[in-house]
Enzyme design. Structure first.
Site, short mmCIF file in Angstrom:
data_model
loop_
_atom_site.label_atom_id
_atom_site.label_comp_id
_atom_site.label_asym_id
_atom_site.label_seq_id
_atom_site.Cartn_x
_atom_site.Cartn_y
_atom_site.Cartn_z
N LYS A 201 1.42 -8.90 -16.73
CA LYS A 201 0.40 -9.36 -15.77
C LYS A 201 -0.64 -8.27 -15.54
O LYS A 201 -0.32 -7.10 -15.46
CB LYS A 201 1.10 -9.71 -14.45
CG LYS A 201 0.21 -9.93 -13.26
CD LYS A 201 1.01 -10.25 -12.00
CE LYS A 201 0.93 -9.14 -10.96
NZ LYS A 201 1.65 -9.45 -9.71
N ASP B 176 5.97 -9.60 -13.55
CA ASP B 176 5.20 -8.37 -13.89
C ASP B 176 6.18 -7.24 -14.20
O ASP B 176 7.38 -7.36 -13.93
CB ASP B 176 4.21 -7.98 -12.78
CG ASP B 176 4.87 -7.84 -11.42
OD1 ASP B 176 6.06 -7.48 -11.35
OD2 ASP B 176 4.20 -8.12 -10.40
N HIS C 96 8.91 -3.49 -1.28
CA HIS C 96 8.12 -3.67 -2.50
C HIS C 96 8.31 -2.48 -3.44
O HIS C 96 8.39 -2.65 -4.65
CB HIS C 96 6.65 -3.87 -2.15
CG HIS C 96 5.78 -4.00 -3.36
ND1 HIS C 96 5.88 -5.07 -4.21
CD2 HIS C 96 4.84 -3.18 -3.88
CE1 HIS C 96 5.02 -4.92 -5.20
NE2 HIS C 96 4.38 -3.77 -5.02
N GLN D 195 0.88 -1.19 0.00
CA GLN D 195 0.00 0.00 0.00
C GLN D 195 0.90 1.23 0.00
O GLN D 195 1.01 1.95 0.98
CB GLN D 195 -0.91 -0.03 1.22
CG GLN D 195 -1.93 -1.16 1.16
CD GLN D 195 -2.95 -1.06 2.28
OE1 GLN D 195 -3.44 0.01 2.60
NE2 GLN D 195 -3.26 -2.19 2.89
N ALA E 144 0.51 -16.86 -4.12
CA ALA E 144 1.17 -17.60 -5.20
C ALA E 144 0.38 -17.58 -6.50
O ALA E 144 0.71 -18.34 -7.42
CB ALA E 144 1.51 -19.04 -4.78
P1 AMP Z 1 1.65 -3.37 -7.15
O1 AMP Z 1 0.75 -2.80 -8.21
O2 AMP Z 1 2.37 -4.61 -7.57
O3 AMP Z 1 2.56 -2.36 -6.52
O4 AMP Z 1 0.68 -3.86 -5.97
C1 AMP Z 1 -0.16 -2.93 -5.38
C2 AMP Z 1 -1.59 -3.42 -5.42
O5 AMP Z 1 -1.74 -4.47 -4.48
C3 AMP Z 1 -2.56 -2.34 -5.05
O6 AMP Z 1 -3.60 -2.36 -5.98
C4 AMP Z 1 -3.08 -2.72 -3.70
O7 AMP Z 1 -4.44 -2.44 -3.54
C5 AMP Z 1 -2.85 -4.20 -3.63
N1 AMP Z 1 -2.46 -4.62 -2.28
C6 AMP Z 1 -1.92 -3.87 -1.31
N2 AMP Z 1 -1.65 -4.61 -0.21
C7 AMP Z 1 -2.04 -5.87 -0.52
C8 AMP Z 1 -2.04 -7.09 0.20
N3 AMP Z 1 -1.58 -7.16 1.47
N4 AMP Z 1 -2.52 -8.19 -0.42
C9 AMP Z 1 -2.97 -8.12 -1.69
N5 AMP Z 1 -3.00 -7.00 -2.43
C10 AMP Z 1 -2.55 -5.88 -1.84
C1 R5P Z 2 3.16 -7.42 -6.36
O1 R5P Z 2 2.95 -7.20 -7.52
C2 R5P Z 2 4.27 -8.29 -5.86
O2 R5P Z 2 5.47 -8.00 -6.51
C3 R5P Z 2 3.94 -9.77 -6.00
O3 R5P Z 2 3.92 -10.13 -7.37
C4 R5P Z 2 2.61 -10.08 -5.41
O4 R5P Z 2 2.44 -9.46 -4.15
C5 R5P Z 2 2.44 -11.58 -5.24
O5 R5P Z 2 1.17 -11.83 -4.76
P1 R5P Z 2 0.45 -13.21 -5.07
O6 R5P Z 2 1.44 -14.30 -4.72
O7 R5P Z 2 -0.74 -13.19 -4.14
O8 R5P Z 2 0.04 -13.24 -6.50
#
Ligand code: AMP
Ligand code: R5P
Length: 294
Positions: free
Chosen positions: A189, A166, A127, A94, A221
């Site tokens: 992705k 991604d 992140h 976040q 995952a």
């Molecule tokens: P990213 O775009 O890869 O930086 O991931 C950010 C996205 O993940 C945003 O849309 C958030 O709403 C969502 N997000 C934030 N925290 C979490 C979490 N703990 N689990 C799953 N999704 C999340």
């Molecule tokens: C977000 O984009 C991160 O880099 C990971 O790819 C993500 O948090 C992995 O989440 P999940 O294993 O639930 O797909």
């Protein structure tokens, strides 16, 4: 120099202390009957440089409050400096308003840690790099790529290609590709909603190659399993995956076990959820790296 561990990752804290050649400080962590956290420092910290080790992994809210209470206790016990070691930084995803009216909880967490009294933070594979700037105190940012890279180098894989699942992970994947002197591929992705993943395309050539997927976090995952299926479909010969932070929540273990991934290499920033009923997961320790940074 004094080291204390909160309760999220005592094994890692012990390993870090072992590498430095120090004993962990004595702190009693308990709960009152109503669930409130109580911490008692049994060692004096007056005038000391203190390092407190805590990943804010699940249960993230409990571990975060515990860390804040610990920092407050150290401040009020007159520690000279309070250095917060967060191998995993919960709420890091976040980091921005992805949609209108979203909170930026990663910044809120930074405010809380700083207000509690921390002087410096050591974090790993945040992140988003800009989380360093959410703090006005120094942040040392450590990377897992050298540890993961050494491991894959020692495996001497045939015709490797490093794959980012991604576009957000391309810089990290590029680092691993450079270490392994391998080409890079990128998966396009899309996330129609949180915790739901769609793969669109693979950019780059993976056919007949050993694909190594790298991400910062494997949570449910979904990302890594879907990426692995897409790589298989595109003709990858063997598929490995790695990440720094094995959050492994919800269906993660089942998804990894059912996926075409041969081995999932993770680090110990977060202890593995028990029971981890797949022998596909290999854990490498970040203790030497963190000990060196301390
Ligand atoms: P990213 O775009 O890869 O930086 O991931 C950010 C996205 O993940 C945003 O849309 C958030 O709403 C969502 N997000 C934030 N925290 C979490 C979490 N703990 N689990 C799953 N999704 C999340
Ligand atoms: C977000 O984009 C991160 O880099 C990971 O790819 C993500 O948090 C992995 O989440 P999940 O294993 O639930 O797909």
């Amino acid at each position: 120099l004094k080291l204390f561990s909160c309760s999220s990752n005592p094994e890692l804290a012990k390993a870090i202390a072992g590498h430095i050649g120090l004993e962990l400080g004595n702190a009693e962590m308990s709960r009152f009957s109503d669930g409130e956290i109580h911490i008692r420092l049994d060692d004096s910290v007056r005038g000391s440089d203190v390092y407190v080790i805590q990943s804010t992994s699940a249960p993230v809210n409990d571990h975060l409050i515990e860390l804040l209470v610990m920092v407050d206790a150290l401040k009020r016990a007159s520690a000279k400096t309070i250095n917060v070691v967060m191998p995993y930084y919960g709420y890091a995803r976040q980091d921005r308003k992805a949609r209108s009216r979203d909170p930026i909880t990663a910044k809120l967490v930074a405010n809380l840690i700083e207000t509690a009294g921390a002087h410096r933070v050591i974090a790993m594979d945040l992140h988003a790099m800009q989380i360093q700037g959410f703090f006005d105190i120094p942040v040392d940012h450590l990377l897992g790529v050298p540890i993961l890279g050494d491991y894959f180098q020692s495996k001497k894989l045939n015709s490797p290609v490093v794959v980012s699942p991604d576009h957000g992970g391309v810089v990290r994947a590029r680092r691993l590709a450079d270490t392994l002197q391998a080409p890079l591929a990128i998966i396009d992705k899309r996330r129609p909603e949180p915790n739901v993943v769609e793969v669109m395309n693979i950019i780059g050539d993976v056919s007949g190659r050993t694909a190594i997927l790298i991400d910062d976090i494997i949570d449910t995952a979904g990302t890594i399993a879907l990426a692995a299926n897409a790589l298989k479909k595109a003709g990858a010969a063997d598929i490995y995956a790695c990440c720094t932070h094995p959050v492994l929540s919800g269906p993660a273990i089942e998804r990894l076990a059912a996926s075409p991934i041969l081995e999932i290499v993770v680090t110990d920033t977060i202890p593995l959820r028990q029971p981890c009923n797949t022998d596909k997961v290999k854990v490498l320790s970040v203790a030497p790296l963190i000990a060196e940074a301390i």
